[in-house]
Design a protein around this motif. Structure first.
Motif, short mmCIF file in Angstrom:
data_model
loop_
_atom_site.label_atom_id
_atom_site.label_comp_id
_atom_site.label_asym_id
_atom_site.label_seq_id
_atom_site.Cartn_x
_atom_site.Cartn_y
_atom_site.Cartn_z
N ALA A 182 1.17 -1.05 0.13
CA ALA A 182 -0.04 0.02 0.16
C ALA A 182 0.61 1.30 0.25
O ALA A 182 0.48 2.18 -0.46
CB ALA A 182 -1.09 0.51 1.12
N ARG A 183 2.41 1.54 0.44
CA ARG A 183 2.87 2.55 0.82
C ARG A 183 3.67 2.66 -0.64
O ARG A 183 4.51 3.60 -0.90
CB ARG A 183 3.99 1.90 2.03
CG ARG A 183 3.09 2.26 3.64
CD ARG A 183 2.56 3.90 3.98
NE ARG A 183 3.31 4.19 3.99
CZ ARG A 183 4.26 5.41 3.07
NH1 ARG A 183 3.48 6.13 2.07
NH2 ARG A 183 5.00 6.76 3.95
N VAL A 184 4.03 1.59 -1.64
CA VAL A 184 5.33 1.82 -2.68
C VAL A 184 4.27 2.02 -4.15
O VAL A 184 4.80 2.11 -5.21
CB VAL A 184 5.91 0.88 -2.81
CG1 VAL A 184 6.73 0.77 -1.50
CG2 VAL A 184 5.02 -0.78 -3.02
N ILE A 185 2.79 1.34 -3.71
CA ILE A 185 1.76 1.19 -4.78
C ILE A 185 1.53 2.90 -4.96
O ILE A 185 1.13 3.58 -4.39
CB ILE A 185 0.97 0.10 -5.01
CG1 ILE A 185 0.27 -0.11 -6.04
CG2 ILE A 185 -0.11 0.62 -3.98
CD1 ILE A 185 -0.01 -1.45 -6.23
N ASP A 186 0.81 3.13 -6.85
CA ASP A 186 0.66 4.41 -7.41
C ASP A 186 -0.86 4.19 -7.12
O ASP A 186 -1.33 5.67 -6.99
CB ASP A 186 1.73 4.86 -8.06
CG ASP A 186 2.93 5.19 -7.89
OD1 ASP A 186 3.83 5.43 -7.28
OD2 ASP A 186 3.96 4.85 -9.67
N SER A 187 -1.06 3.58 -7.84
CA SER A 187 -2.41 3.24 -7.24
C SER A 187 -3.09 3.28 -6.50
O SER A 187 -3.33 2.71 -5.69
CB SER A 187 -2.87 2.10 -8.27
OG SER A 187 -4.72 2.37 -8.01
N ILE A 192 -5.68 1.32 -1.35
CA ILE A 192 -6.95 0.46 -0.27
C ILE A 192 -7.44 -0.91 -0.17
O ILE A 192 -7.91 -0.86 0.39
CB ILE A 192 -8.73 1.56 -1.01
CG1 ILE A 192 -8.10 3.26 -0.78
CG2 ILE A 192 -9.05 1.57 -0.35
CD1 ILE A 192 -9.42 3.99 -2.19
N TYR A 193 -7.19 -1.63 -1.88
CA TYR A 193 -7.60 -2.91 -1.35
C TYR A 193 -6.91 -3.33 -0.64
O TYR A 193 -6.85 -4.55 0.77
CB TYR A 193 -7.38 -3.75 -3.06
CG TYR A 193 -8.41 -2.99 -3.67
CD1 TYR A 193 -9.76 -2.87 -2.98
CD2 TYR A 193 -8.43 -3.19 -5.20
CE1 TYR A 193 -10.72 -2.96 -4.29
CE2 TYR A 193 -9.34 -2.93 -5.39
CZ TYR A 193 -11.08 -2.58 -5.46
OH TYR A 193 -11.24 -2.61 -5.64
N PHE A 194 -4.76 -2.96 -0.40
CA PHE A 194 -3.84 -3.59 0.22
C PHE A 194 -4.31 -3.47 2.25
O PHE A 194 -3.85 -3.49 2.10
CB PHE A 194 -2.57 -3.04 -0.46
CG PHE A 194 -2.31 -3.93 -1.88
CD1 PHE A 194 -1.78 -4.83 -1.13
CD2 PHE A 194 -1.92 -3.00 -2.66
CE1 PHE A 194 -1.30 -5.77 -3.15
CE2 PHE A 194 -0.89 -3.45 -3.66
CZ PHE A 194 -1.20 -5.72 -4.14
N ILE A 195 -4.58 -2.05 2.20
CA ILE A 195 -4.60 -1.53 3.74
C ILE A 195 -6.27 -2.21 3.94
O ILE A 195 -5.64 -2.63 5.09
CB ILE A 195 -5.13 0.14 3.61
CG1 ILE A 195 -4.13 0.78 3.03
CG2 ILE A 195 -6.36 0.07 4.83
CD1 ILE A 195 -5.01 2.79 3.09
#
Length: 701
Positions: A182-187, A192-195
């Protein structure tokens, strides 16, 4: 392969396949390793985990099972995720250990794989990006391999009940992985999905074991070490505030999960331990240093399910106490000092100590267990792997001979770790091999002696040499170190059980009275004494001890139940009903109490109500003979002969004639069975058998 993006699909599959085959190979001798120690109360004897169907209600009940009270569904969840997996294992394989070991090993493989993915993605963080170009895959995979095949992990993986620890760790590292993604992705959408994935991972981890409560603090640690520029005073202030809030949240969770809503709960528990609060605080640093030595010098002869631990009674007794405390503070201080300069070393150190906070500080758990390192040790080999990679790259370019030596050393190291794990797992083959190993390595501890004695007494025939050897082991254990203050009476209780099996009930009574003289509040001993007094027909003595038992623990369904049973046997059905009512308020699905309640109501000529309770008892798995006997007798006494015939047909359809006959014989001389009329039941059974024989004789040939 890409440098600092996500690992390629090919590299990911290579990593997974390598981890899969390595772990399967070194754990290949564990698939038939027997049940051990806490496996039995948590799984084998934990009745409500024994699923016989996949009905949603049955699955839901497994979430509330508690090994301390296996005959009742509790009102609070107990490690529900882990318990559900045990229940599903039981449904598909009953008590065959193979399926349980397969699941544990699969969880271990997945945890190692998620560790690899987590470390790989960690190299995309701002404070690491560009520093390990081209080395990310190697470092991540080597770290995962060194962690996964380390012999110190055998207790967590091979000890079936420790699925609680490894399942919590799997979801824990998955939560970290989702957070980093979640911290390294731009989208924003994917973030939100990763969180959401991180939140659910935390919930599932907590549902497996409570030490996962440290995940929020671990995420803050990751944020500080790998994502923040600590040179900014504003950033430091912001994170001090966030850390304080998270610590408060963890403390609140700790009070809820560990202290049962009582902030002084853990202090009260020290009354049952052989160490004080201060002694534990002084002893644990020595143990944590010992853990580190086991992880980095992990050979089978240093590993055991039991350890002799000399308590620290002062800062200089033993002399290693103060050096250990100073070493812990020095290591933690080093971790903080290296956050900016050496983030991998800093994180490995701080993560290790942070995740030992719950099990290795103030909570009065047992002092030492190796499986407690499974989660804290996740990242310990990260700086080691990074260092190895640097050495390999440096000497490959500058001195090929040393490069070959390093590669040979790493290969030898990994081979040694794998062989060590395989050898250590040999000790887990049976209960006898495990505890004989523990007895050699912890000669001052009572536990190996008592477990071996229990194993021998359970497997031996009445009066044979195994029982005599078990008694000698129990006698010897009385003078050894014990993990709890109430172990001494418990040993006497176990000895009493052997003497009772050998037919010397008076010796058993004498030992139990001796145990109660030592600890009048030893409820299990008093409960067992009551049962022996019942078998000897000493109803008044049994009733007196039952009164004491109920006065000690007023809200215990089992103790209320046995008091009511004594009154029932004494023909005091009205008084008995009051105790059964109290018991059922605490445990509405307690099969035995439902049956006793029905019998008491039948004795009071309340036949319709009796039938209702007896049917409820009979419908609770697993079906047994006595509720059906009671239903037949109650129906005959009430004049409901059609019902009596129907219950008799069900009895004969569910149980063999031999089993029914044996139970009828036992009723006449076993005081622990309900006083039903064998004459009425026998007459009805004989009638139905004659009818069945007549029907068969009339069939056309």
């Amino acid at each position: 392969m890409s440098k600092c993006g996500s690992p390629s699909t090919r590299s990911t599959w290579i990593a997974f396949i390598l981890l899969f085959f390595l772990i399967i190979l070194i754990y290949s001798n564990t698939f038939h390793a027997s049940w051990h120690f806490d496996d039995k109360p948590n799984i084998v004897n934990n009745y409500y985990l024994h699923l016989n169907n996949l009905h949603p209600n049955s699955l839901f009940q497994t979430l509330f099972t508690n090994p301390k009270n296996p005959w009742n569904i509790g009102d609070k969840m107990y490690r529900p995720v882990a318990c559900l997996t045990f229940a599903l294992n039981w449904y598909y394989g009953k008590d065959d250990v193979t399926g349980y070991h397969i699941v544990n090993i699969v969880i271990h493989i997945l945890t190692a794989y998620f560790l690899y993915l987590t470390i790989f993605n960690l190299f995309k963080s701002p404070n690491l990006k560009g520093k390990f170009d081209g080395s990310e895959h190697f470092v991540a995979l080597l770290t995962a391999v060194m962690w996964a095949i380390n012999p110190v992990q055998t207790q967590a993986v091979t000890y079936i009940v420790q699925r609680m620890a490894i399942l919590a760790t799997m979801f824990y590292i998955l939560g970290i992985y989702f957070y980093i993604k979640a911290r390294v992705i731009d989208s924003l959408k994917n973030r939100i999905y990763f969180i959401i994935g991180c939140v659910f991972s935390f919930i599932f981890a907590m549902g497996s074991k409570e030490n996962a409560a440290m995940l929020p603090l671990s995420l803050i640690l990751i944020e500080i070490v790998f994502f923040q520029n600590l040179g900014s005073q504003k950033t430091r202030r912001r994170f001090i505030g966030i850390a304080a809030g998270t610590i408060s949240l963890v403390l609140i969770m700790g009070i809820f999960f560990f202290m049962k809503g009582d902030s002084l709960f853990f202090l009260k528990e020290y009354a049952n331990r052989h160490f004080t609060f201060a002694e534990r605080l002084m002893t644990e640093p020595r143990i944590v240093i010992h853990y580190l030595s086991q992880i980095f010098y992990s050979v089978p002869n240093r590993l055991s399910i039991e350890h002799d631990v000399l308590l620290s009674t002062s800062l200089i007794k033993p002399w290693t106490t103060l050096p250990a405390i100073l070493s812990v503070f020095m290591l933690i201080g080093t971790g903080f000092c290296l956050i900016k300069k050496r983030p991998l070393i800093a994180f490995a150190i701080l993560f290790f100590f942070l995740n030992h906070v719950i099990e290795s500080t103030i909570i009065p758990l047992e002092l030492i267990f190796e499986h407690r390192n499974y989660l804290p040790s996740l990242f310990l080999f990260l700086p080691v792997s990074a260092g190895i990679k640097w050495l390999i790259d440096y000497y490959r370019e500058n001195r090929i001979s040393i490069y070959i030596i390093i590669v040979f050393f790493v290969t030898l190291l990994l081979t040694g770790l794998g062989i060590g794990t395989y050898i250590r797992n040999m000790a887990w083959a049976t209960e006898l091999t495990l505890w004989e190993d523990a007895m050699r390595k912890a000669p001052g501890s009572a536990r190996p002696l008592t477990v071996l004695a229990l194993e021998m007494s359970q497997k031996g025939d009445l009066g044979n040499i195994r029982h005599d050897l078990a008694l000698k082991l129990y006698e010897k254990s009385l003078s050894h170190r014990k993990s709890r203050k109430n172990i001494y009476p418990a040993i006497l209780n176990n000895m009493a059980g052997i003497y009772f099996q050998k037919g010397n009930s008076q010796k058993a009574v004498d030992l139990l009275i001796r145990a109660l003289d030592i600890d009048p509040n030893y409820t299990k001993g008093r409960f067992d004494l009551i049962k022996i007094l019942i078998t000897r027909g000493r109803w008044n003595d049994a009733s007196e001890h039952a009164d004491k038992l109920v006065s000690i623990t007023e809200n215990h369904e089992g103790y209320l139940n046995i008091k009511g049973f004594i009154l029932l046997k004494q023909k005091k059905s009205d008084e008995a009903i009051k105790y059964f009512q109290k018991s059922l308020r605490l445990a509405p699905n307690f099969k035995t109490t439902l049956m006793y309640m029905g019998a008491a109501l039948s004795l009071s000529e309340e036949y319709s109500r009796a039938d209702w309770f007896l049917r409820r008892a009979n419908n609770i798995p697993h079906e047994s003979i006595m509720p059906l006997f009671c239903l037949i007798e109650n129906s005959i006494k009430a004049g409901f002969f059609q019902d009596a015939e129907r219950y008799t047909e069900r009895l004969l359809a569910s149980f063999s004639i031999i089993a029914v006959k044996d139970q009828l014989i036992r009723i006449s001389h076993d005081n622990l069975l309900l006083p039903v009329s064998s004459e009425l039941i026998t007459e009805m059974i004989s009638k139905k058998i004659m009818e069945r024989a007549k029907e068969i004789s009339e069939l056309p040939i």
